[in-house]
Design a protein around this motif. Structure first.
Motif, PDB file in Angstrom:
ATOM      1  N   ALA A  34      -1.921  57.804   6.582  1.00  0.00           N
ATOM      2  CA  ALA A  34      -2.186  58.815   7.567  1.00  0.00           C
ATOM      3  C   ALA A  34      -2.308  60.269   6.659  1.00  0.00           C
ATOM      4  O   ALA A  34      -3.328  61.054   6.789  1.00  0.00           O
ATOM      5  CB  ALA A  34      -1.362  58.819   8.509  1.00  0.00           C
ATOM      6  N   THR A 132       3.475  63.825  10.123  1.00  0.00           N
ATOM      7  CA  THR A 132       3.282  62.820  11.305  1.00  0.00           C
ATOM      8  C   THR A 132       4.597  62.131  11.672  1.00  0.00           C
ATOM      9  O   THR A 132       5.456  62.277  10.931  1.00  0.00           O
ATOM     10  CB  THR A 132       2.247  61.664  10.749  1.00  0.00           C
ATOM     11  OG1 THR A 132       3.014  60.437  10.056  1.00  0.00           O
ATOM     12  CG2 THR A 132       0.920  62.077  10.225  1.00  0.00           C
ATOM     13  N   ASP A 163       1.197  65.420  14.084  1.00  0.00           N
ATOM     14  CA  ASP A 163       0.415  64.347  14.737  1.00  0.00           C
ATOM     15  C   ASP A 163       1.263  63.342  14.770  1.00  0.00           C
ATOM     16  O   ASP A 163       1.909  62.667  14.013  1.00  0.00           O
ATOM     17  CB  ASP A 163      -0.401  63.786  13.738  1.00  0.00           C
ATOM     18  CG  ASP A 163      -1.288  62.716  14.421  1.00  0.00           C
ATOM     19  OD1 ASP A 163      -1.149  62.136  15.481  1.00  0.00           O
ATOM     20  OD2 ASP A 163      -2.596  62.592  13.982  1.00  0.00           O
ATOM     21  N   ASN A 165       1.117  60.216  15.829  1.00  0.00           N
ATOM     22  CA  ASN A 165       0.811  58.982  15.112  1.00  0.00           C
ATOM     23  C   ASN A 165       2.081  57.999  15.446  1.00  0.00           C
ATOM     24  O   ASN A 165       2.480  57.333  14.301  1.00  0.00           O
ATOM     25  CB  ASN A 165       0.906  59.227  13.827  1.00  0.00           C
ATOM     26  CG  ASN A 165      -0.580  58.725  13.156  1.00  0.00           C
ATOM     27  OD1 ASN A 165      -1.017  57.823  13.440  1.00  0.00           O
ATOM     28  ND2 ASN A 165      -1.269  59.466  12.239  1.00  0.00           N
ATOM     29  N   ASP A 257      -6.681  60.521  11.777  1.00  0.00           N
ATOM     30  CA  ASP A 257      -6.634  61.463  10.611  1.00  0.00           C
ATOM     31  C   ASP A 257      -7.679  62.167  10.472  1.00  0.00           C
ATOM     32  O   ASP A 257      -7.531  63.379   9.786  1.00  0.00           O
ATOM     33  CB  ASP A 257      -6.244  60.329   9.545  1.00  0.00           C
ATOM     34  CG  ASP A 257      -5.036  59.271   9.604  1.00  0.00           C
ATOM     35  OD1 ASP A 257      -4.033  59.955  10.427  1.00  0.00           O
ATOM     36  OD2 ASP A 257      -5.262  58.454   9.385  1.00  0.00           O
TER      37      ASP A 257
END
Length: 316
Positions: A34, A132, A163, A165, A257
């Motif tokens: 990512a 992330t 993020d 994620n 991403d």
């Protein structure tokens, strides 16, 4: 440096044929992670990006570092481990709407990252730190590394983009939820999906989620809605930005991403939030049309062409 990312990139093997992987006879080898995906996406859009990680002293690690460097990303902070191997994962495209991912990353080189591996001066020079929820899930030392990076960023007024994620396979739900919420409280900008927001707050209504993330500490929240686009929230504004239609999604992995790279790119270019989110939607759409994590990441002229002709289908 415009943006610095921290995280694991792995060797990605994908069968040359679709269907159950047990029947595959040949595989292609690529790289995916990512954070490096975001760094490569930013580099292709004309920005300076650096990637902090750890790889094994093996052929996979050498090939990966060379590949990411070749994409214009600074890899000066990548450490080579003498004791641990580079992580590997497999992508199984069973059908167009069913792509599965299997990780073989336990004990990988990147999972041994420690806060001592960070160079404060390097992070301090960045405009944005992108992190992330994957990296803190890899090990306790990786979690400590992320918290230290956040502390460094805050000391030097580096904006933090987070993020979530979410990767449920990597840790317990309780630990994941607590960690993601703690990091979210420290971030300036958060880029969650609705499912991640529901996991973190137990709420699925997009408007309520936006408010919850803002109350939790972020100054800007961009809630991803998949093909529908995204909604962004600040204390003064809330707006939905439509996505770009794609006739055929080839590979959805990596679209988030691409979205992050597009959004940060817009911020670096000084765009208004609605235009930065529009760029994010455009980059995310491009990624879905190509097999692989980074192969579909567009260059600046491609994105500008799409946005300037946004009434046309992406797959034209």
């Amino acid at each position: 440096m415009d943006v610095i990312t921290i995280g694991e990139t792995m060797v990605l093997f994908t069968p040359e044929t679709s269907g159950k992987m047990r029947y595959a006879k040949q595989f292609s080898m690529k790289f995916g992670g990512a954070e490096s995906n975001v760094a490569i996406g930013l580099s292709r859009l004309g920005h300076d990006a650096g990637w902090i990680s750890k790889v094994g002293n093996d052929e996979f690690g050498k090939a990966m570092t060379a590949f990411i460097s070749g994409e214009g990303v600074d890899v000066s902070q990548v450490i080579v481990s003498a004791d641990a191997a580079t992580g590997v994962y497999f992508k199984e495209p069973r059908r167009a709407d069913d792509v599965r991912v299997y990780y073989y990353r336990k004990g990988s080189a990147a999972s041994t990252l420690t806060k001592e591996d960070l160079d404060e001066e390097y992070i301090a020079k960045a405009k944005y730190l992108h992190i992330t929820g994957i990296t803190p899930a890899l090990s306790d030392s990786c979690a400590e590394t992320i918290y230290e990076a956040i502390a460094i960023a805050k000391r030097h007024n580096v904006k933090i983009v987070f993020d979530p994620n979410l990767r449920k396979k990597l840790w317990s739900e309780e630990k994941a939820r607590n960690t993601l919420l703690e990091i979210a409280s420290k971030a300036d900008i958060i880029l969650p999906g609705v499912s991640e927001g529901k996991f973190m707050f137990g709420e699925s209504d997009p408007v309520k989620l936006g408010s919850l993330f803002l109350e939790h500490g972020a100054s800007t929240v961009v809630l991803k809605l998949g093909a529908e686009g995204a909604i962004y929230f600040t204390k003064d504004e809330q707006r939905t930005v439509p996505g770009f239609p794609v006739k055929q999604v080839v590979d959805p992995v990596g679209a988030g991403d691409g979205f992050a790279a597009g959004f940060i790119s817009g911020l670096l270019d000084g765009l208004e939030l609605n235009k930065a989110v529009k760029r994010a939607n455009a980059v995310g759409a491009f990624v879905t049309m190509v097999n692989g994590d980074v192969e579909g990441l567009p260059e600046r002229d491609e994105i500008e062409s799409l946005i300037n002709n946004s009434d046309e289908d992406v797959s034209r």
